[in-house]
Scaffold this motif. Structure first.
Motif, PDB file in Angstrom:
ATOM      1  N   SER A  62      21.037  11.960 -44.973  1.00 30.55           N
ATOM      2  CA  SER A  62      20.500  11.165 -43.887  1.00 30.55           C
ATOM      3  C   SER A  62      20.436  11.980 -42.606  1.00 30.55           C
ATOM      4  O   SER A  62      21.320  12.792 -42.327  1.00 30.55           O
ATOM      5  CB  SER A  62      21.373   9.928 -43.659  1.00 30.55           C
ATOM      6  N   LEU A  70      15.999   9.071 -42.702  1.00 31.76           N
ATOM      7  CA  LEU A  70      17.091   8.573 -43.522  1.00 31.76           C
ATOM      8  C   LEU A  70      16.930   9.079 -44.957  1.00 31.76           C
ATOM      9  O   LEU A  70      15.832   9.401 -45.402  1.00 31.76           O
ATOM     10  CB  LEU A  70      17.116   7.046 -43.510  1.00 31.76           C
ATOM     11  N   GLU A  71      18.030   9.120 -45.676  1.00 34.66           N
ATOM     12  CA  GLU A  71      18.004   9.658 -47.030  1.00 34.66           C
ATOM     13  C   GLU A  71      17.306   8.708 -47.994  1.00 34.66           C
ATOM     14  O   GLU A  71      17.368   7.487 -47.848  1.00 34.66           O
ATOM     15  CB  GLU A  71      19.440   9.918 -47.505  1.00 34.66           C
ATOM     16  N   TYR A  72      16.676   9.281 -48.987  1.00 32.17           N
ATOM     17  CA  TYR A  72      16.005   8.505 -50.044  1.00 32.17           C
ATOM     18  C   TYR A  72      17.041   7.837 -50.959  1.00 32.17           C
ATOM     19  O   TYR A  72      18.218   8.227 -50.987  1.00 32.17           O
ATOM     20  CB  TYR A  72      15.100   9.431 -50.864  1.00 32.17           C
ATOM     21  N   PRO A  73      16.636   6.829 -51.773  1.00 33.08           N
ATOM     22  CA  PRO A  73      17.568   6.166 -52.700  1.00 33.08           C
ATOM     23  C   PRO A  73      18.053   7.129 -53.786  1.00 33.08           C
ATOM     24  O   PRO A  73      17.317   8.028 -54.204  1.00 33.08           O
ATOM     25  CB  PRO A  73      16.723   5.046 -53.327  1.00 33.08           C
ATOM     26  N   ARG A  76      10.578  11.222 -53.134  1.00 34.88           N
ATOM     27  CA  ARG A  76      11.757  11.169 -52.271  1.00 34.88           C
ATOM     28  C   ARG A  76      11.369  11.226 -50.794  1.00 34.88           C
ATOM     29  O   ARG A  76      11.922  10.498 -49.970  1.00 34.88           O
ATOM     30  CB  ARG A  76      12.711  12.310 -52.613  1.00 34.88           C
ATOM     31  N   GLN A 110       9.971   7.868 -49.840  1.00 33.93           N
ATOM     32  CA  GLN A 110      11.029   6.869 -49.720  1.00 33.93           C
ATOM     33  C   GLN A 110      11.821   7.041 -48.423  1.00 33.93           C
ATOM     34  O   GLN A 110      12.218   6.066 -47.781  1.00 33.93           O
ATOM     35  CB  GLN A 110      11.969   6.945 -50.923  1.00 33.93           C
ATOM     36  N   SER A 111      12.039   8.297 -48.021  1.00 35.58           N
ATOM     37  CA  SER A 111      12.715   8.558 -46.750  1.00 35.58           C
ATOM     38  C   SER A 111      11.889   8.028 -45.586  1.00 35.58           C
ATOM     39  O   SER A 111      12.415   7.435 -44.637  1.00 35.58           O
ATOM     40  CB  SER A 111      12.958  10.061 -46.568  1.00 35.58           C
ATOM     41  N   ARG A 159      12.124   4.140 -45.625  1.00 37.51           N
ATOM     42  CA  ARG A 159      13.445   3.676 -45.186  1.00 37.51           C
ATOM     43  C   ARG A 159      13.616   3.837 -43.679  1.00 37.51           C
ATOM     44  O   ARG A 159      14.152   2.967 -43.011  1.00 37.51           O
ATOM     45  CB  ARG A 159      14.548   4.455 -45.904  1.00 37.51           C
ATOM     46  N   THR A 160      13.162   4.967 -43.171  1.00 35.22           N
ATOM     47  CA  THR A 160      13.314   5.218 -41.744  1.00 35.22           C
ATOM     48  C   THR A 160      12.459   4.247 -40.938  1.00 35.22           C
ATOM     49  O   THR A 160      12.914   3.705 -39.926  1.00 35.22           O
ATOM     50  CB  THR A 160      12.924   6.667 -41.411  1.00 35.22           C
ATOM     51  N   ASN A 187      11.514   1.283 -41.768  1.00 36.24           N
ATOM     52  CA  ASN A 187      12.012  -0.090 -41.891  1.00 36.24           C
ATOM     53  C   ASN A 187      13.371  -0.303 -41.228  1.00 36.24           C
ATOM     54  O   ASN A 187      13.620  -1.357 -40.649  1.00 36.24           O
ATOM     55  CB  ASN A 187      12.100  -0.485 -43.368  1.00 36.24           C
ATOM     56  N   ALA A 188      14.251   0.702 -41.324  1.00 41.35           N
ATOM     57  CA  ALA A 188      15.616   0.528 -40.816  1.00 41.35           C
ATOM     58  C   ALA A 188      15.848   1.169 -39.454  1.00 41.35           C
ATOM     59  O   ALA A 188      16.606   0.653 -38.638  1.00 41.35           O
ATOM     60  CB  ALA A 188      16.629   1.092 -41.824  1.00 41.35           C
TER      61      ALA A 188
END
Length: 241
Positions: A170, A176-179, A208, A211-212, A215-216, A218-219
């Motif tokens: 992260s 942010l890190e991927y799942p 990946r 996904q990062s 995530r970034t 959205n969060a």
């Protein structure tokens, strides 16, 4: 990397840090952790280190003399005056970039306050960096110091078994890190994404990265402002709704 923590609760610091990855790194000689008891430098026969604040007010204030005594003994031993970090809500917020910067140091000193704070005069004489973990108040500086030491230590070569993981977690590139997934392939009806089972490294890295980005956005959309995205990636994000 050598850490020196000026504290009223050395056992709290040492017991918290000398476990797991950080503890093993110390055993290997990759870093050292020293907790210096400020109370040992009190000149009061009752070993008091605090007193009532001038001007009145609630609570007690840590006195300048024992703090300075602990600091002076340390600098005399080291033969230099390393960076001294005072943990306070009034400081610059700690982040991964600051961790990278501090990881370049050979010695770091952390000053942990308690009660209503520390006499301003000794702070003016010793502190080089005022650092905060966030906009909230804790009972002392020990927990923030331990958080910082844990974070910084991960960037010291050899501390992690896989040094690459320190970079690609992260906040790498402000994303942010991927799942992450591991065995079994299916858990309670939920399957691992097919791309991760494909063995196609190019497709996996692309997935990946995407996904990062998601995530970034959205969060932590605020991080995207600092991230370096290609025009293609911006367009891809816009299409995700």
């Amino acid at each position: 990397m050598n850490y020196h923590v000026l504290t009223l609760f050395p056992e709290m610091v040492l017991s918290g840090l000398r476990t797991s990855i950080i503890g093993r790194a110390e055993e290997k000689g990759l870093l050292s952790i020293e907790a210096i008891n400020i109370r040992d430098y009190s000149t009061n026969k009752h070993m008091k280190v605090d007193d009532y604040p001038y001007g009145g007010g609630a609570g007690m204030v840590m006195q300048a003399e024992p703090v300075y005594g602990a600091y002076q003994a340390l600098t005399d031993k080291l033969g230099k005056r390393p960076r001294l970090i005072y943990l306070t809500p009034q400081g610059r917020t700690f982040d991964q970039q600051m961790a990278r910067e501090l990881a370049e140091e050979e010695d770091l000193v952390f000053l942990c306050g308690h009660y209503e704070g520390i006499d301003e005069r000794v702070l003016e004489m010793t502190v080089t960096d005022y650092v905060s973990l966030g906009d909230y108040v804790l009972t002392g500086g020990e927990l923030p110091a331990m958080v910082m030491i844990d974070c910084i230590s991960r960037l010291v070569p050899g501390v992690l078994n896989n040094d690459v993981s320190a970079e690609f977690e992260s906040f790498h590139d402000n994303l942010l890190e991927y799942p992450q997934y591991t065995r079994p392939e299916e858990f309670m009806g939920r399957k691992v994404p097919e791309v991760l089972l494909s063995g196609h490294h190019g497709n996996i890295e692309k997935w990946r990265r995407q996904q990062s980005l998601l995530r970034t956005r959205n969060a932590r959309p605020d991080l995207l402002e600092k991230a370096e995205l290609t025009e293609e990636e911006w367009k891809w994000l816009e299409k995700q709704g």
